[in-house]
Design a protein around this motif. Structure first.
Motif, mmCIF file in Angstrom:
data_model
loop_
_atom_site.group_PDB
_atom_site.id
_atom_site.type_symbol
_atom_site.label_atom_id
_atom_site.label_comp_id
_atom_site.label_asym_id
_atom_site.label_seq_id
_atom_site.Cartn_x
_atom_site.Cartn_y
_atom_site.Cartn_z
ATOM 1 N N ALA A 1 0.842 -1.190 0.000
ATOM 2 C CA ALA A 1 0.000 0.000 0.000
ATOM 3 C C ALA A 1 0.878 1.241 0.000
ATOM 4 O O ALA A 1 1.943 1.277 0.638
ATOM 5 C CB ALA A 1 -0.909 -0.001 1.227
ATOM 6 N N PHE A 2 0.421 2.288 -0.699
ATOM 7 C CA PHE A 2 1.144 3.559 -0.800
ATOM 8 C C PHE A 2 0.489 4.558 0.154
ATOM 9 O O PHE A 2 -0.617 5.036 -0.094
ATOM 10 C CB PHE A 2 1.087 4.064 -2.241
ATOM 11 N N ILE A 3 1.147 4.834 1.263
ATOM 12 C CA ILE A 3 0.594 5.733 2.274
ATOM 13 C C ILE A 3 1.616 6.837 2.561
ATOM 14 O O ILE A 3 2.726 6.835 2.042
ATOM 15 C CB ILE A 3 0.250 4.982 3.579
ATOM 16 N N ALA A 4 1.220 7.787 3.385
ATOM 17 C CA ALA A 4 2.139 8.802 3.898
ATOM 18 C C ALA A 4 2.356 8.528 5.375
ATOM 19 O O ALA A 4 1.405 8.231 6.114
ATOM 20 C CB ALA A 4 1.559 10.198 3.698
ATOM 21 N N ASP A 5 3.625 8.619 5.829
ATOM 22 C CA ASP A 5 3.891 8.378 7.246
ATOM 23 C C ASP A 5 3.536 9.612 8.070
ATOM 24 O O ASP A 5 2.991 10.593 7.549
ATOM 25 C CB ASP A 5 5.338 7.945 7.468
ATOM 26 N N GLU A 6 3.826 9.578 9.362
ATOM 27 C CA GLU A 6 3.416 10.668 10.253
ATOM 28 C C GLU A 6 4.037 12.003 9.868
ATOM 29 O O GLU A 6 3.480 13.071 10.150
ATOM 30 C CB GLU A 6 3.771 10.317 11.700
ATOM 31 N N SER A 7 5.183 11.976 9.183
ATOM 32 C CA SER A 7 5.827 13.217 8.758
ATOM 33 C C SER A 7 5.333 13.688 7.393
ATOM 34 O O SER A 7 5.733 14.751 6.911
ATOM 35 C CB SER A 7 7.339 13.019 8.697
ATOM 36 N N GLY A 8 4.465 12.867 6.760
ATOM 37 C CA GLY A 8 3.973 13.205 5.437
ATOM 38 C C GLY A 8 4.796 12.635 4.311
ATOM 39 O O GLY A 8 4.500 12.879 3.133
ATOM 40 N N ALA A 9 5.820 11.855 4.611
ATOM 41 C CA ALA A 9 6.669 11.253 3.581
ATOM 42 C C ALA A 9 6.009 9.992 3.017
ATOM 43 O O ALA A 9 5.319 9.266 3.743
ATOM 44 C CB ALA A 9 8.036 10.913 4.164
ATOM 45 N N PRO A 10 6.223 9.705 1.739
ATOM 46 C CA PRO A 10 5.626 8.495 1.157
ATOM 47 C C PRO A 10 6.233 7.239 1.751
ATOM 48 O O PRO A 10 7.421 7.191 2.089
ATOM 49 C CB PRO A 10 5.960 8.627 -0.330
ATOM 50 N N GLN A 11 5.411 6.212 1.883
ATOM 51 C CA GLN A 11 5.854 4.960 2.481
ATOM 52 C C GLN A 11 5.078 3.815 1.845
ATOM 53 O O GLN A 11 3.864 3.923 1.595
ATOM 54 C CB GLN A 11 5.619 4.997 3.992
ATOM 55 N N LEU A 12 5.757 2.713 1.579
ATOM 56 C CA LEU A 12 5.115 1.499 1.091
ATOM 57 C C LEU A 12 5.048 0.486 2.223
ATOM 58 O O LEU A 12 6.076 0.168 2.837
ATOM 59 C CB LEU A 12 5.895 0.918 -0.093
ATOM 60 N N VAL A 13 3.856 -0.025 2.502
ATOM 61 C CA VAL A 13 3.655 -0.978 3.598
ATOM 62 C C VAL A 13 2.787 -2.128 3.100
ATOM 63 O O VAL A 13 1.998 -1.969 2.174
ATOM 64 C CB VAL A 13 2.979 -0.296 4.814
ATOM 65 N N PRO A 14 2.906 -3.310 3.690
ATOM 66 C CA PRO A 14 2.101 -4.450 3.230
ATOM 67 C C PRO A 14 0.602 -4.193 3.405
ATOM 68 O O PRO A 14 0.170 -3.555 4.367
ATOM 69 C CB PRO A 14 2.566 -5.598 4.132
ATOM 70 N N PHE A 15 -0.172 -4.697 2.462
ATOM 71 C CA PHE A 15 -1.625 -4.678 2.613
ATOM 72 C C PHE A 15 -2.027 -5.549 3.802
ATOM 73 O O PHE A 15 -1.299 -6.478 4.178
ATOM 74 C CB PHE A 15 -2.318 -5.204 1.354
ATOM 75 N N VAL A 16 -3.177 -5.269 4.367
ATOM 76 C CA VAL A 16 -3.708 -6.067 5.466
ATOM 77 C C VAL A 16 -4.966 -6.785 4.992
ATOM 78 O O VAL A 16 -5.612 -6.349 4.040
ATOM 79 C CB VAL A 16 -4.046 -5.170 6.680
ATOM 80 N N PRO A 17 -5.334 -7.902 5.636
ATOM 81 C CA PRO A 17 -6.604 -8.535 5.269
ATOM 82 C C PRO A 17 -7.760 -7.571 5.523
ATOM 83 O O PRO A 17 -7.846 -6.954 6.591
ATOM 84 C CB PRO A 17 -6.681 -9.752 6.201
ATOM 85 N N PRO A 18 -8.657 -7.406 4.550
ATOM 86 C CA PRO A 18 -9.779 -6.487 4.726
ATOM 87 C C PRO A 18 -10.894 -7.117 5.552
ATOM 88 O O PRO A 18 -10.886 -8.318 5.831
ATOM 89 C CB PRO A 18 -10.241 -6.247 3.300
ATOM 90 N N ARG A 19 -11.846 -6.297 5.899
ATOM 91 C CA ARG A 19 -13.069 -6.778 6.563
ATOM 92 C C ARG A 19 -14.124 -7.068 5.501
ATOM 93 O O ARG A 19 -14.381 -6.246 4.619
ATOM 94 C CB ARG A 19 -13.587 -5.709 7.528
ATOM 95 N N ALA A 20 -14.723 -8.263 5.579
ATOM 96 C CA ALA A 20 -15.796 -8.604 4.649
ATOM 97 C C ALA A 20 -17.043 -7.786 4.987
ATOM 98 O O ALA A 20 -17.468 -7.714 6.142
ATOM 99 C CB ALA A 20 -16.115 -10.092 4.716
ATOM 100 N N LEU A 21 -17.622 -7.171 3.986
ATOM 101 C CA LEU A 21 -18.808 -6.346 4.177
ATOM 102 C C LEU A 21 -20.019 -7.193 4.535
ATOM 103 O O LEU A 21 -20.252 -8.271 3.967
ATOM 104 C CB LEU A 21 -19.096 -5.564 2.899
ATOM 105 N N ALA A 22 -20.809 -6.704 5.462
ATOM 106 C CA ALA A 22 -22.099 -7.340 5.774
ATOM 107 C C ALA A 22 -23.107 -6.955 4.704
ATOM 108 O O ALA A 22 -23.028 -5.873 4.111
ATOM 109 C CB ALA A 22 -22.596 -6.886 7.146
ATOM 110 N N ILE A 23 -24.058 -7.832 4.460
ATOM 111 C CA ILE A 23 -25.047 -7.555 3.418
ATOM 112 C C ILE A 23 -25.849 -6.297 3.734
ATOM 113 O O ILE A 23 -26.282 -5.565 2.830
ATOM 114 C CB ILE A 23 -25.975 -8.774 3.198
ATOM 115 N N GLU A 24 -25.997 -5.980 5.014
ATOM 116 C CA GLU A 24 -26.741 -4.789 5.414
ATOM 117 C C GLU A 24 -26.029 -3.501 5.013
ATOM 118 O O GLU A 24 -26.631 -2.420 4.996
ATOM 119 C CB GLU A 24 -26.976 -4.781 6.929
#
Length: 386
Positions: free
Chosen positions: A130-153
């Motif tokens: 994943a392409f995110i910004a760290d606490e200082s605003g600098a770009p950072q690449l970090v592993p994706f995490v398992p997502p949450r499956a959406l409920a039908i509601e």
């Protein structure tokens, strides 16, 4: 090639040529807030020679964001920023659609509201970073995490996110919207069997996996009117860890069902593009899948993926498509339609400036007239990096 430069009636809009600027993520929105700026307005205005511009992917909610510094269309400040863009494009004689985007699992808690997990049809993490910004605003690449499956509601809530984005696109002055259902993002995740392992009304057979897309399209058409709504698909796309057991059946079904909405267009990314690279060995099933889509879909078809002027002219002349979208060629060639018309050489884009930063590699590519000395070179003064 002359077919590229004929007028085309797209719903209520008359396009001055058949060259479409494809959506291109550039990660240059103002921070904090993911807000478009004057710099973005100038970038799009430079490219108003296209028959139609489709904006970079634009998240419809914070939950829908998957990359640092990408623009949104869910806050008043973002709407005001996009008003700068649409006004500049219209003043330059262009037309522009907003691409409505929810990334689904292709995100990270650092980008999500209150640090929550990204959402998806099923709790399956994509490969990659994943392409995110760290606490200082600098770009950072970090592993994706398992997502949450959406409920039908939650499905009606997802649809309402698209409705909110569609209404905001109207307020921002766009000429229409494109529903992003390609490239491994949320709606594509529901379509493909590799990412959708649900056992409810939104999983299993193709009719169920297509359900959310069709609900979104119906709702967005209720805001805009069908003639100003497009849909983007990427059959056989592998970007963001995608795949389907029977893509011909899946995308043939989707193409057939989309006829009911009388959309402005269906936009198909051909499987020669994987992320930011053109594949040398396209999927051998591509011909059959694209033929099925063309046969099943009765409206305007845009194709995108590795086209040059000759290939585009052949596709139009042979009835393969009605409009041709160009992506990376527009990065370095703000006057791409004119260059294609006269057969001029193209500027080469610098991959180091694709994402993030300021005007370098964004506003400073010259037009033919500027290279000939007939106009001043681009003035990028006054713009700071996002």
């Amino acid at each position: 090639m002359t077919a590229l430069f004929t007028l085309f009636q797209l719903g209520p809009l008359t396009l001055k040529n058949r060259i479409i600027m494809a959506p291109l993520t550039r990660s240059r929105s103002q921070q904090p807030g993911n807000i478009p700026t004057r710099m973005n307005a100038l970038y799009y205005a430079q490219r108003a020679g296209a028959g139609l511009i489709i904006s970079e992917a634009t998240q419809i909610s914070q939950q829908g964001q998957g990359y640092a510094w990408t623009p949104g269309i869910h806050t008043p400040e973002q709407v005001a920023g996009w008003q700068l863009v649409t006004a500049a494009v219209h003043e330059a004689g262009g037309l522009i659609f907003a691409q409505l985007w929810h990334v689904g699992r292709v995100s990270h808690p650092a980008l999500q509201p209150d640090g929550q997990l990204p959402v998806a049809p099923s709790a399956i993490a994509p490969g990659g970073l994943a392409f995110i910004a760290d606490e200082s605003g600098a770009p950072q690449l970090v592993p994706f995490v398992p997502p949450r499956a959406l409920a039908i509601e939650e499905m009606p809530y997802l649809v309402q996110q698209y409705v909110h984005g569609a209404k905001n696109a109207q307020a921002a002055g766009f000429d229409g919207v494109e529903v992003h259902a390609a490239n491994g993002y949320l709606l594509d995740q529901f379509l493909n069997s590799s990412t959708n392992q649900r056992e409810d009304a939104y999983g299993g057979p193709v009719e169920n996996r297509a359900r959310l897309l069709l609900e979104v399209v119906e709702a967005v058409c209720g805001v805009w009117g069908a003639g100003r709504v497009g849909v983007r698909l990427s059959p056989l796309g592998t970007f963001n860890d995608m795949g389907d057991a029977d893509p011909e059946a899946l995308f043939g079904h989707v193409a057939e069902r989309l006829n009911a909405f009388e959309l402005a267009y269906l936009h198909v990314v051909e499987p020669v593009i994987a992320g930011n690279a053109t594949t040398e060995t396209p999927d051998p099933r591509a011909g059959a899948v694209l033929k099925r889509i063309r046969e099943n879909y009765r409206g305007t078809l845009i194709v995108c993926g590795g086209y040059d002027a000759a290939k585009a002219g052949a596709a139009l002349g042979g009835g393969r498509a009605d409009l041709i979208a160009f992506g990376r060629a527009f990065l370095a060639n703000p006057d791409l339609p004119e260059r294609l018309r006269v057969g001029a050489a193209l500027n080469l884009p610098d991959p180091n400036t694709f994402y993030g930063g300021g005007p370098q590699g964004y506003l400073d590519y010259p037009t033919l007239a500027q290279q000939r000395g007939e106009q001043p070179m681009p003035d990028c003064g006054g713009f700071e990096p996002a």
